[in-house]
Design a protein around this motif. Structure first.
Motif, PDB file in Angstrom:
ATOM      1  N   LEU A 283     -26.080 147.265  62.864  1.00 52.03           N
ATOM      2  CA  LEU A 283     -25.508 146.823  64.147  1.00 52.03           C
ATOM      3  C   LEU A 283     -24.198 146.087  63.876  1.00 52.03           C
ATOM      4  CD1 LEU A 283     -27.087 147.455  66.692  1.00 52.03           C
ATOM      5  CD2 LEU A 283     -27.756 145.061  66.835  1.00 52.03           C
ATOM      6  N   ASN A 284     -24.205 145.232  62.845  1.00 45.90           N
ATOM      7  CA  ASN A 284     -22.993 144.451  62.567  1.00 45.90           C
ATOM      8  C   ASN A 284     -21.872 145.360  62.096  1.00 45.90           C
ATOM      9  OD1 ASN A 284     -23.897 142.045  63.318  1.00 45.90           O
ATOM     10  ND2 ASN A 284     -24.557 141.360  61.270  1.00 45.90           N
TER      11      ASN A 284
ATOM     12  N   ARG B 169     -15.765 148.046  65.984  1.00 40.94           N
ATOM     13  CA  ARG B 169     -15.230 148.088  67.356  1.00 40.94           C
ATOM     14  C   ARG B 169     -13.953 147.256  67.387  1.00 40.94           C
ATOM     15  NH1 ARG B 169     -16.709 145.080  71.789  1.00 40.94           N
ATOM     16  NH2 ARG B 169     -18.276 143.962  70.582  1.00 40.94           N
TER      17      ARG B 169
ATOM     18  N   LYS C 112     -11.319 144.613  68.207  1.00 44.60           N
ATOM     19  CA  LYS C 112     -11.473 143.368  68.963  1.00 44.60           C
ATOM     20  C   LYS C 112     -10.163 143.142  69.692  1.00 44.60           C
ATOM     21  CE  LYS C 112     -13.716 139.748  67.511  1.00 44.60           C
ATOM     22  NZ  LYS C 112     -14.986 139.952  68.216  1.00 44.60           N
TER      23      LYS C 112
ATOM     24  N   ARG D 132     -29.323 143.910  71.032  1.00 48.40           N
ATOM     25  CA  ARG D 132     -27.910 143.550  70.880  1.00 48.40           C
ATOM     26  C   ARG D 132     -27.634 142.227  71.581  1.00 48.40           C
ATOM     27  NH1 ARG D 132     -22.853 145.194  72.949  1.00 48.40           N
ATOM     28  NH2 ARG D 132     -23.810 145.721  74.939  1.00 48.40           N
TER      29      ARG D 132
ATOM     30  N   ILE E  75     -21.728 135.506  73.801  1.00 46.57           N
ATOM     31  CA  ILE E  75     -22.128 134.107  73.546  1.00 46.57           C
ATOM     32  C   ILE E  75     -21.038 133.211  74.130  1.00 46.57           C
ATOM     33  CG2 ILE E  75     -23.446 134.568  71.434  1.00 46.57           C
ATOM     34  CD1 ILE E  75     -20.959 133.843  69.830  1.00 46.57           C
TER      35      ILE E  75
ATOM     36  N   ALA F  87     -17.713 138.572  72.765  1.00 37.00           N
ATOM     37  CA  ALA F  87     -18.704 139.301  71.957  1.00 37.00           C
ATOM     38  C   ALA F  87     -18.868 138.569  70.627  1.00 37.00           C
ATOM     39  CB  ALA F  87     -18.207 140.722  71.702  1.00 37.00           C
TER      40      ALA F  87
ATOM     41  N   PRO G 236     -19.126 137.752  66.776  1.00 28.85           N
ATOM     42  CA  PRO G 236     -18.702 138.509  65.585  1.00 28.85           C
ATOM     43  C   PRO G 236     -19.901 138.951  64.772  1.00 28.85           C
ATOM     44  CG  PRO G 236     -18.352 136.158  65.278  1.00 28.85           C
ATOM     45  CD  PRO G 236     -18.788 136.344  66.704  1.00 28.85           C
ATOM     46  N   LEU G 237     -20.980 138.120  64.756  1.00 28.15           N
ATOM     47  CA  LEU G 237     -22.090 138.403  63.860  1.00 28.15           C
ATOM     48  C   LEU G 237     -23.348 138.655  64.701  1.00 28.15           C
ATOM     49  CD1 LEU G 237     -21.982 138.424  60.818  1.00 28.15           C
ATOM     50  CD2 LEU G 237     -22.982 136.121  60.818  1.00 28.15           C
ATOM     51  N   GLN G 238     -23.885 139.887  64.656  1.00 24.41           N
ATOM     52  CA  GLN G 238     -25.119 140.198  65.408  1.00 24.41           C
ATOM     53  C   GLN G 238     -26.293 139.705  64.576  1.00 24.41           C
ATOM     54  OE1 GLN G 238     -25.775 141.557  68.294  1.00 24.41           O
ATOM     55  NE2 GLN G 238     -23.754 142.292  68.939  1.00 24.41           N
ATOM     56  N   LEU G 239     -26.891 138.592  64.968  1.00 22.57           N
ATOM     57  CA  LEU G 239     -27.978 138.070  64.135  1.00 22.57           C
ATOM     58  C   LEU G 239     -29.314 138.247  64.849  1.00 22.57           C
ATOM     59  CD1 LEU G 239     -26.929 134.856  62.253  1.00 22.57           C
ATOM     60  CD2 LEU G 239     -27.652 137.084  61.401  1.00 22.57           C
ATOM     61  N   ASP G 240     -30.253 138.928  64.241  1.00 25.41           N
ATOM     62  CA  ASP G 240     -31.614 139.047  64.770  1.00 25.41           C
ATOM     63  C   ASP G 240     -32.244 137.651  64.676  1.00 25.41           C
ATOM     64  OD1 ASP G 240     -34.307 139.470  65.088  1.00 25.41           O
ATOM     65  OD2 ASP G 240     -34.184 141.505  64.291  1.00 25.41           O
TER      66      ASP G 240
END
Lengths: 259, 53, 223, 252
Positions: free
Chosen positions: A235-236, A242, A244, D48, D52, D241, D243-247
């Motif tokens: 996902l990251n 994408r 920015k 997702r 934030i 959005a 920067p870091l998608q963290l679960d």
């Protein structure tokens, strides 16, 4: 204890140590159990050697029920305290429970054949285990039925709680149904008073199965955590690709510490 | 020795019961272990891709 | 205030089920068809049919109730009405209760009312017909309520129809046992009181618990 | 007026809030409403994290336009403000009273018009509006004048008794929007309200929004269409959005 284990990093460290011990211990105990069950235990005066199937059937039945209770407790913890690890524990334990239930049903049927001449005897306990098997299948299908694994986990937790509330009701209704329609077999399926020489292999096999469950659970939980990390990394990497647009006042790169 | 394997005539029920238990539980162990190894390999491959950048 | 919203939702669901004529007619046709199929399978001998009539009738009624369950929340989920209901002054638990009640009235009651006619086809002992009607009227609310939970749980899942029946059938075992048991006891001349009481206990237990579980499941679907 | 079956204990702040919010056709509110404040909101949809650090302040009579590319979270923020989604971080407040304390009262204060129109093909517009009003606890008798006014505002009297399956997309959208007037609520959350609307309907919508704002109402709108809203503030979601998608499980 629960919250201490909540931290996945700590869980990975602890499970890395515990896993080999559990694995080897379960192999050793099962080996001893098999020796006791197949060689040392005396044949039954009525059923002869066929009674040896009991040493697999009964521990599997215990495990089938106890693992479902484990899934229910883990689900309750996951729902009430939003405990992500508990949800992963429940999701990982269910297939192991289903396997034990299947073993219990198959060995029960193999035991029923020589005793009562039919491959399947509608005995109260065996029928309850059959319904339990469908509860397991329902849970596993529901958890994997959604594209978003988080959604499947939360909904599965609710089903596990609904299932555990229904278990005693199902058990009672099957017993009630059994007394109404007394099955053809006269010999009650109940366990005769167990002689010590028969009880020991039973308990040893049960311990072996429990250790096997623990080892398998740790393996499956670690797999689930790894797969979540893989998904997050994908996902990251997709996100970083994408473009920015508003990069001039970029959002501070602190990872959002989320509830 | 062969008398032992005859299981007092019930061999056709006792041995399949144990064999079935071994295949089902063993199969689950192998399947879980296989997926575990795959997940470790994929994770390391992805982490190598991400970290050197 | 809440009662007005509850009755509004109940009446709307009932009107939709009856106006389209879809659900109720379909469910009754399925029930009749399933029962009529059995003599082709087990043979027309009256004593065979009479002996298994309670079981046949109850299993057919149970499957008929199962048929229309996935239409309980899915249409509202797909066209956005579920958001409206979630934002209304009606707590989600009462909303699911209203929908399950509408489902019961549009499927459970017609099934019960038509069952005596089908009992005659299967040569059920006439003494048991009253008990059959009573057991279906007492039991079908539990079927709708438990079905409501399963429908809410599988909302938005892939292949919801199959998944829903896989979840629901193990939970339908107790109502089936007590329901069919009551009819069979009556057919043998024994008092069916205890079975009916147990069935009533199931329904009363399902009344508060199932809407609560279904609402929790719906919140997962909304979020 | 509002007997919420509140499971939580009732917070003193909110009940008097919902009493004052009966924004019926009465003259402008004597007592001003508290502001709707969003503090550092973060939202997750499925796996997702959509945005934030979204913060805004909406005071009575204001309009907030949400701008951003597709998938930047406009609809998610509207659903979050409506209370359908729980924020993963941050808080939503009426003045100083957190919304999470008494969600039922919060729901009573808002209308949410999403992408879908929530219309049943077999029901007529009048029945749809009556049902929507009843859902919000309005007695049918007292709702009658408001229904006619809502139908008139969106030019729906002619087709008020047609089943919705006969209506065009634009007419269905107008019926959905007519819900705003069928029962009063100070906060309007509109998600792409102008889709499928012709120019005449669009002016009717702008007029409805203007009168609503003049009576002290608030509007939060996610739209791409050049809708004419004067003195509207904008919240851009693009830059939010993470920067870091963290679960969450890996975040600790």
């Amino acid at each position: 204890m629960l919250t201490r284990l909540a931290n996945p990093a700590r869980f990975m460290r602890i499970s890395a140590v515990a896993l080999p011990w559990c694995a080897w211990a379960s192999c050793a105990v099962i080996a001893v159990g098999l020796y006791l069950a197949l060689i040392a235990a005396p044949p039954d005066y009525q059923q002869g050697e066929a009674v040896r199937i009991m040493y697999v059937h009964v521990p599997a039945a215990w495990m089938a029920l106890n693992i479902y209770l484990f899934v229910a407790v883990a689900s309750a913890v996951a729902l009430v305290w939003r405990h992500p690890l508990a949800e992963i524990a429940a999701r990982s334990a269910a297939p192991i429970g289903a396997a034990f239930t299947f073993v219990c049903l198959a060995s029960g049927s193999l035991w029923g054949r020589p005793m009562w001449g039919t491959w399947w005897v509608w005995d109260a306990r065996l029928t309850s285990v059959l319904v339990l098997f469908f509860l397991y299948l329902g849970y596993i299908a529901l958890v994997n039925g959604f594209d978003d694994p988080g959604r499947g986990g939360r909904v599965g937790s609710i089903l596990a709680l609904v299932g555990v509330v229904n278990l005693p009701i199902i058990k009672f209704s099957v017993d009630w149904w059994n007394t109404l329609h007394q099955p053809a077999s006269v010999l009650r399926f109940g366990k005769p008073t167990i002689a010590l020489s028969m009880l020991v292999p039973l308990l040893v096999m049960a311990l072996g199965f429990m250790l096997l469950f623990a080892a398998l659970l740790l393996v499956r939980m670690r797999t689930e955590l790894n797969e979540r990390k893989i998904r997050a990394l994908r996902l990251n990497s997709a996100a970083s690709v994408r473009p920015k647009r508003r990069s001039e006042h970029g959002v501070p790169a602190r990872p959002a510490v989320l509830r | 020795m062969s008398a032992y394997f005859a299981m007092g005539g019930y061999a056709v029920f006792v041995w399949p019961a144990y064999a079935l238990t071994a295949t089902v539980l063993g199969g689950l162990v192998l399947y879980s272990w296989q997926r575990y190894r795959d997940s470790i390999r994929n994770l390391e491959r992805l982490q190598r891709q991400v970290s050197p950048r | 205030m809440i009662l007005a919203a509850f009755l509004a939702l109940f009446r709307r669901d009932l009107r939709l089920a009856l106006r389209q004529g879809g659900d109720t007619g379909l469910v009754i046709a399925f029930f009749v068809l399933t029962v009529v199929l059995f003599p082709f399978g087990v043979g027309p001998e009256p004593e065979v049919l009479a002996r298994s009539a309670p079981g046949i009738l109850w299993v057919a009624a149970l499957l008929a109730a199962l048929l229309s369950l996935d239409r309980l929340f899915l249409p509202d989920y797909e066209d956005g009405s579920l958001d409206l209901i979630a934002l209304s002054s009606l707590p989600l638990e009462l909303a699911t209760l209203a929908k399950c009640a509408a489902h019961w009235v549009s499927t459970g009651v017609p099934l019960a009312l038509i069952s005596p006619a089908l009992a005659l086809i299967l040569d059920l002992d006439p003494r048991a017909i009253a008990t059959l009607l009573a057991s279906l009227l007492i039991g079908t609310p539990a079927l709708s309520l438990i079905g409501g939970v399963a429908a809410a749980l599988t909302l938005g899942a892939r292949r919801q129809g199959v998944l829903l029946s896989l979840l629901v059938l193990p939970l339908y075992v107790p109502p089936l046992i007590f329901g069919a048991g009551a009819v069979e006891a009556a057919a043998l001349g024994m008092p069916p009181r205890v079975d009916l009481l147990l069935l009533g206990a199931l329904t009363l237990a399902a009344l508060p618990l199932c809407p609560w579980a279904a609402a929790a499941a719906l919140r997962q679907a909304l979020g | 007026m509002h007997a919420a079956l509140g499971k939580q204990t009732r917070r003193p702040m909110l009940p008097h809030l919902s009493n004052r919010l009966s924004l019926t056709a009465a003259p402008a509110l004597a007592v001003p409403l508290p502001d709707l404040v969003g503090e550092d909101l973060a939202c997750r949809r499925g796996e997702r994290i959509v945005f934030i650090g979204a913060s805004f302040r909406l005071s009575p009579g204001d309009t907030l336009i949400l701008s951003g590319a597709n998938g930047s979270g406009k609809s998610s923020l509207l659903r979050l403000v409506a209370g359908l989604l729980t924020p993963v971080a941050g808080r939503l407040l009426w003045g100083i009273a957190p919304v999470a304390a008494d969600l039922a009262s919060h729901h009573a204060c808002l209308h949410y018009i999403g992408h879908q129109d929530a219309l049943k093909p077999a029901m007529t517009p009048r029945e749809v509006l009556a049902f929507a009003a009843a859902l919000r606890g309005r007695r049918l008798a007292s709702a009658e004048p408001a229904l006619d006014e809502a139908l008139a505002a969106f030019d729906l009297e002619g087709i008020a008794d047609w089943p919705c399956r006969w209506l065009s997309a634009g007419q269905r959208r107008r019926v959905a929007l007519a819900r705003l007037l069928a029962s009063p609520a100070p906060l309007w959350l509109l998600d792409e309200p102008t889709t499928a609307l012709d120019s005449d309907s669009q002016t009717r919508l702008e007029q409805a929004i203007a009168t609503h704002r003049s009576k002290g109402g608030m509007v939060m709108i996610a739209t791409h269409a050049p809708i004419q809203l004067d003195a509207a503030t904008t919240l851009a979601l693009d830059g939010l959005a993470p920067p870091l998608q963290l679960d969450p499980i890996l975040a600790e």
